[in-house]
Design an enzyme around this catalytic site. Structure first.
Site, PDB file in Angstrom:
ATOM      1  N   SER A   1       0.803  -1.228   0.000  1.00 14.81           N
ATOM      2  CA  SER A   1       0.000   0.000   0.000  1.00 14.81           C
ATOM      3  C   SER A   1       0.835   1.278   0.000  1.00 14.81           C
ATOM      4  O   SER A   1       0.314   2.348  -0.286  1.00 14.81           O
ATOM      5  CB  SER A   1      -0.914   0.031   1.232  1.00 14.81           C
ATOM      6  OG  SER A   1      -0.140  -0.028   2.409  1.00 14.81           O
TER       7      SER A   1
ATOM      8  N   ASP B   1      -4.002   8.222   7.766  1.00 11.61           N
ATOM      9  CA  ASP B   1      -5.055   7.377   8.342  1.00 11.61           C
ATOM     10  C   ASP B   1      -4.562   6.516   9.494  1.00 11.61           C
ATOM     11  O   ASP B   1      -5.213   5.561   9.875  1.00 11.61           O
ATOM     12  CB  ASP B   1      -5.678   6.501   7.241  1.00 11.61           C
ATOM     13  CG  ASP B   1      -4.646   5.586   6.586  1.00 11.61           C
ATOM     14  OD1 ASP B   1      -3.484   5.561   7.036  1.00 11.61           O
ATOM     15  OD2 ASP B   1      -5.003   4.885   5.615  1.00 11.61           O
TER      16      ASP B   1
ATOM     17  N   HIS C   1      -0.907   4.945   6.876  1.00  8.98           N
ATOM     18  CA  HIS C   1      -0.236   5.538   5.711  1.00  8.98           C
ATOM     19  C   HIS C   1      -0.025   7.028   5.919  1.00  8.98           C
ATOM     20  O   HIS C   1      -0.717   7.647   6.716  1.00  8.98           O
ATOM     21  CB  HIS C   1      -1.092   5.302   4.467  1.00  8.98           C
ATOM     22  CG  HIS C   1      -1.493   3.865   4.318  1.00  8.98           C
ATOM     23  ND1 HIS C   1      -2.745   3.402   4.651  1.00  8.98           N
ATOM     24  CD2 HIS C   1      -0.789   2.797   3.909  1.00  8.98           C
ATOM     25  CE1 HIS C   1      -2.798   2.098   4.443  1.00  8.98           C
ATOM     26  NE2 HIS C   1      -1.629   1.696   3.998  1.00  8.98           N
TER      27      HIS C   1
END
Ligand SMILES: *[C@@H]1O[C@H](CO)[C@@H](O)[C@H](O)[C@H]1NC(C)=O
Ligand SMILES: *[C@@H]1O[C@H](CO)[C@@H](O)[C@H](O)[C@H]1NC(C)=O
Ligand SMILES: *[C@@H]1O[C@H](CO)[C@@H](O)[C@H](O)[C@H]1NC(C)=O
Length: 368
Positions: free
Chosen positions: A41, A340, A343
């Site tokens: 991610s 968040d 990240h």
């Protein structure tokens, strides 16, 4: 923060600012004509959200993800750009399209990274009683996609070697999720440490494979100082001050990340001696993040709390994460490091990538 570190952060800014006046795109000098990314991610630009049914239904497929730059969710796990976007822009290349958008133009590279993916395959993790709840598109699967992609664009191996001569390959960051899943599924730091050799080996096998395809310049990024991230800060919050380092990050977790990174660097040096024809460099996300922390503190960012989240000291709750009903988003994400809780914000990635681009430029001996 010590004055000395603040000064270093400040001087870097000045140097970076003046460098960008002289040449806004230092990586252009490295003459990369394509970029290929493997990973999770930290660099996924839209693969997971094209995986049915789990990925399509993740929060990453919806606003507020992407709100700042794209005004729309692209599958990037941030409010805007990621480090790979800044690297591509700096190299003067288009943003990397995700492999799973089959109608995209892959002339200047492909992004194979999948959010939630692991270095070890789901089967190998399962044998260690670790479940990957998000995706089975681990590094070996991504390498399989890469192989099919090169089969589709190259006439033969020789043609591929020619086509990939000026390409940049990013092998990672990958492996971070193997540890995330392990620790949140109850494994101890000692058990995590025992996974390191396997994970480092798997990453290095990936590096050998891309060099086998024809890669000549490869970046192998390490892990973040995970003890600084709200997700870990919340789960392993301690009232014992010696649990924290000088940045108020969890020392044991940062030491673990540093341990993984040391093993990875040793493996890189060993492989570099065996394969002198390709350049394999370490991408120091750990120190890029430390730089970001210094920089952000100097300029008064919120370095502890997640911008998008709810509850507790770190504005993070594992059961109500960014994108869930009733979870708020800060109005000034450019003043935060964490987007968040897991990240980074676009601003965080931008500052980290400024540091990294400088490092990549020097380590590949690109000259103006
Ligand atoms: C795929 O990529 C193309 C070209 O960049 C873009 O126009 C299109 O919107 C993308 N498709 C989807 C479904 O996002
Ligand atoms: C991964 O593969 C296994 C075995 O095929 C399957 O049961 C599982 O649902 C898959 N997981 C995901 C997240 O797709
Ligand atoms: C610290 O936390 C532990 C449990 O997490 C608790 O038992 C202890 O009372 C706390 N100590 C202080 C000084 O708050």
């Amino acid at each position: 923060m010590s004055h000395q570190r603040a000064l270093v952060a400040f001087l870097f800014l000045v140097c970076y600012a003046s460098l960008s006046i002289v040449n806004a795109h230092p990586l252009k000098v490295c003459k990369f004509d394509r970029i290929y990314q493997l990973g999770d991610s930290i660099s996924d630009t839209g693969n997971l959200i094209r995986e049915y049914p789990i990925g399509v239904n993740t929060a990453f497929a919806r606003l507020p993800y992407g709100e700042t730059f794209f005004k729309n969710a692209t599958g990037r796990c941030s409010n805007g750009f990621l480090m790979i976007d800044y690297i591509a822009m700096n190299a003067g290349l288009p943003l990397l399209p995700p492999y799973r958008n089959t109608t995209a133009d892959f002339k200047h590279g492909v992004n194979f990274a999948v959010a939630g993916s692991t270095a070890l395959s789901s089967q190998v993790l399962a044998s260690k009683k670790i479940l990957n709840p998000v995706t089975n598109s681990s590094l070996d699967v991504q390498l399989g996609w890469m192989s099919s992609h090169f089969d589709s664009i190259c006439l033969d191996h020789r043609d591929c070697v020619e086509k990939l001569h000026d390409a940049l390959f990013m092998v990672g960051e990958i492996g971070g999720n193997d540890y995330n899943y392990a620790i949140f599924q109850g494994k101890s730091i000692e058990e995590l440490k025992s996974m390191v050799p396997d994970i480092v080996n798997t990453i290095m096998e990936g590096v050998k494979k891309v060099i086998g395809f024809g890669a000549t310049r490869v970046v192998v990024p390490g892990n973040f100082p995970i003890g600084c991230l709200p997700i870990y800060q919340t789960a392993f919050q301690s009232n014992v001050s010696i649990a924290y380092d000088e940045n108020q990050c969890l020392k044991q977790l940062n030491d673990f990340a540093a341990y993984h990174n040391q093993q990875l660097q040793q493996a890189i040096h060993k492989l570099q001696r065996e394969i002198p024809n390709a350049m394999i460099i370490y991408g120091d996300y750990y120190n890029a993040y430390q730089f970001l922390l210094d920089f952000a503190r100097f300029y008064g960012f919120d370095t502890e709390r997640a911008c998008c989240g709810i509850g507790g000291k770190y504005n993070f709750d594992l059961t109500r994460m960014c994108g869930a009903d009733g979870v708020e988003v800060c109005s000034d994400p450019h003043r935060y490091i964490s987007w968040d809780g897991v990240h980074l914000t676009q601003e965080g990635y931008k500052i980290m990538s400024a540091w990294l681009i400088n490092e990549i430029f020097h380590k590949f001996h690109c000259h103006f």
